[in-house]
Design an enzyme around this catalytic site. Structure first.
Site, mmCIF file in Angstrom:
data_model
loop_
_atom_site.group_PDB
_atom_site.id
_atom_site.type_symbol
_atom_site.label_atom_id
_atom_site.label_comp_id
_atom_site.label_asym_id
_atom_site.label_seq_id
_atom_site.Cartn_x
_atom_site.Cartn_y
_atom_site.Cartn_z
ATOM 1 C CG LEU A 32 42.295 40.648 36.487
ATOM 2 C CD1 LEU A 32 43.477 39.918 35.861
ATOM 3 C CD2 LEU A 32 42.748 41.979 37.072
ATOM 4 C CG HIS A 33 37.500 45.357 34.100
ATOM 5 N ND1 HIS A 33 38.277 46.320 33.502
ATOM 6 C CD2 HIS A 33 37.331 45.753 35.394
ATOM 7 C CE1 HIS A 33 38.534 47.268 34.371
ATOM 8 N NE2 HIS A 33 37.992 46.955 35.536
ATOM 9 C CB ALA A 34 38.151 44.948 28.484
ATOM 10 C CG HIS A 36 42.103 45.163 35.497
ATOM 11 N ND1 HIS A 36 40.836 44.743 35.804
ATOM 12 C CD2 HIS A 36 42.480 46.002 36.488
ATOM 13 C CE1 HIS A 36 40.454 45.293 36.953
ATOM 14 N NE2 HIS A 36 41.433 46.071 37.384
ATOM 15 C CE LYS A 150 35.913 53.388 37.216
ATOM 16 N NZ LYS A 150 36.273 52.545 38.319
ATOM 17 C CG ASP A 151 40.364 54.012 39.606
ATOM 18 O OD1 ASP A 151 39.271 54.160 40.140
ATOM 19 O OD2 ASP A 151 40.726 52.937 39.087
ATOM 20 C CB VAL A 177 38.834 50.043 28.640
ATOM 21 C CG1 VAL A 177 38.157 49.114 27.638
ATOM 22 C CG2 VAL A 177 40.328 50.097 28.369
ATOM 23 C CB SER A 186 34.202 49.626 37.268
ATOM 24 O OG SER A 186 34.203 49.389 38.653
#
Ligand code: PAF
Length: 286
Positions: A32-34, A36, A150-151, A177, A186
């Protein structure tokens, strides 16, 4: 945050919550990143309960190497979700999701959406995405589903699958983001070397440039320029295309009014990055 590994227990818990208020669902493959966490944050504002899933879905990886190398960071993921105030985490095993094995799942009539762009370069990928999201929606029955722009093509595909399956879940597509230098967040970014990480924002700048150069008529020159810039920045490009932002039909000749999105997929070394930008937000340009 309550963590569930079993479908039966999760369903029982959710059935007790449903009468109290709306449930928002953020499906993920972890790492997980910012990006998510932003989805979790938006869901928290819009729903009484927010549920996240972490499941690295084998059926959507057309490249087994990519599946093997997918980062697993469950402990830090749990800490991030706790901090973000996520209410429920569903973290099932592959046997729980695919009790009869991953092969031979349902087929979805996705039409041109799975023939172009990611669909062309990653055959079978979107069938795998639809299978797992359909299973997860069956289990969780959320009011709202949160996905990142993004997707872009994945969002269109899941919108189609929701329509095909007649679900009442509302799809919420949230802005991409980005890091301060423009690189889209990503899970794959963590596989970039420091040199590649420096080169990676070029994909964002090329998309921006394409937006600035937009004119009614042929888009081929803009496309060639973009491919050239990506190559100069060290990318091996799978595609750089313009498409109708609503239905994802590829557009080479732009009438100046169609809503337009530019989409790119390119490798830096072994790491494949994708990004996109909605260029005119429905505004006509001559
Ligand atoms: O975007 C992802 O992380 C995955 O494709 C999803 C939607 C969680 C399905 O496995």
């Amino acid at each position: 945050m309550i963590i569930f590994r079993k479908i039966g227990l999760l369903k029982k818990h959710l059935s007790g919550l449903r009468s109290q208020g709306k449930i928002g669902f953020v499906p993920t493959m972890g790492a997980l990143h910012a990006g998510h966490l932003q989805l979790i944050g938006i869901s928290k504002k819009e729903n009484l309960y927010t549920l996240c899933s972490i499941f690295v879905n084998p059926t959507q990886f057309n490249d087994p190497q990519d599946f093997q190398k997918y980062p697993i960071t469950i402990e830090s993921d749990i800490a991030k979700l706790e901090k973000q105030g996520c209410d429920i985490l569903f973290f099932p095993s592959a046997e729980e999701i695919y009790p009869n094995g991953p092969a031979g799942g349902k087929h979805y009539e996705l039409g041109h959406l799975e023939q172009i762009l990611e669909g062309k370069f990653r055959p079978g990928h979107f069938q795998g995405v639809c299978q797992v999201v359909d299973i997860l929606l069956d289990i969780t029955e959320p009011d709202r589903l949160y996905l990142g722009q993004k997707d872009y093509q994945q969002c269109m595909v899941i919108r189609k699958m929701i329509g095909l399956t007649g679900r009442s879940t509302t799809l919420r597509i949230c802005d991409t983001v980005r890091e301060a230098d423009g690189l889209a967040m990503s899970s794959r970014n963590m596989r970039l070397s420091s040199e590649q990480r420096q080169a990676a924002p070029a994909i964002f700048h090329v998309l921006m440039e394409a937006g600035k150069g937009l004119k009614k008529g042929s888009l081929l020159q803009l496309q060639e320029q973009a491919l050239d810039q990506l190559e100069k920045a060290g990318f091996r490009t799978d595609y750089f295309e313009f498409a109708n932002a609503e239905n994802l039909e590829i557009i080479n000749e732009w009438d100046g009014t169609q809503p337009l999105v530019a989409l790119a997929a390119a490798f830096l070394g072994e790491v494949r990055l994708i990004d996109n930008m909605v260029l005119n937000n429905g505004v006509s340009i001559n």
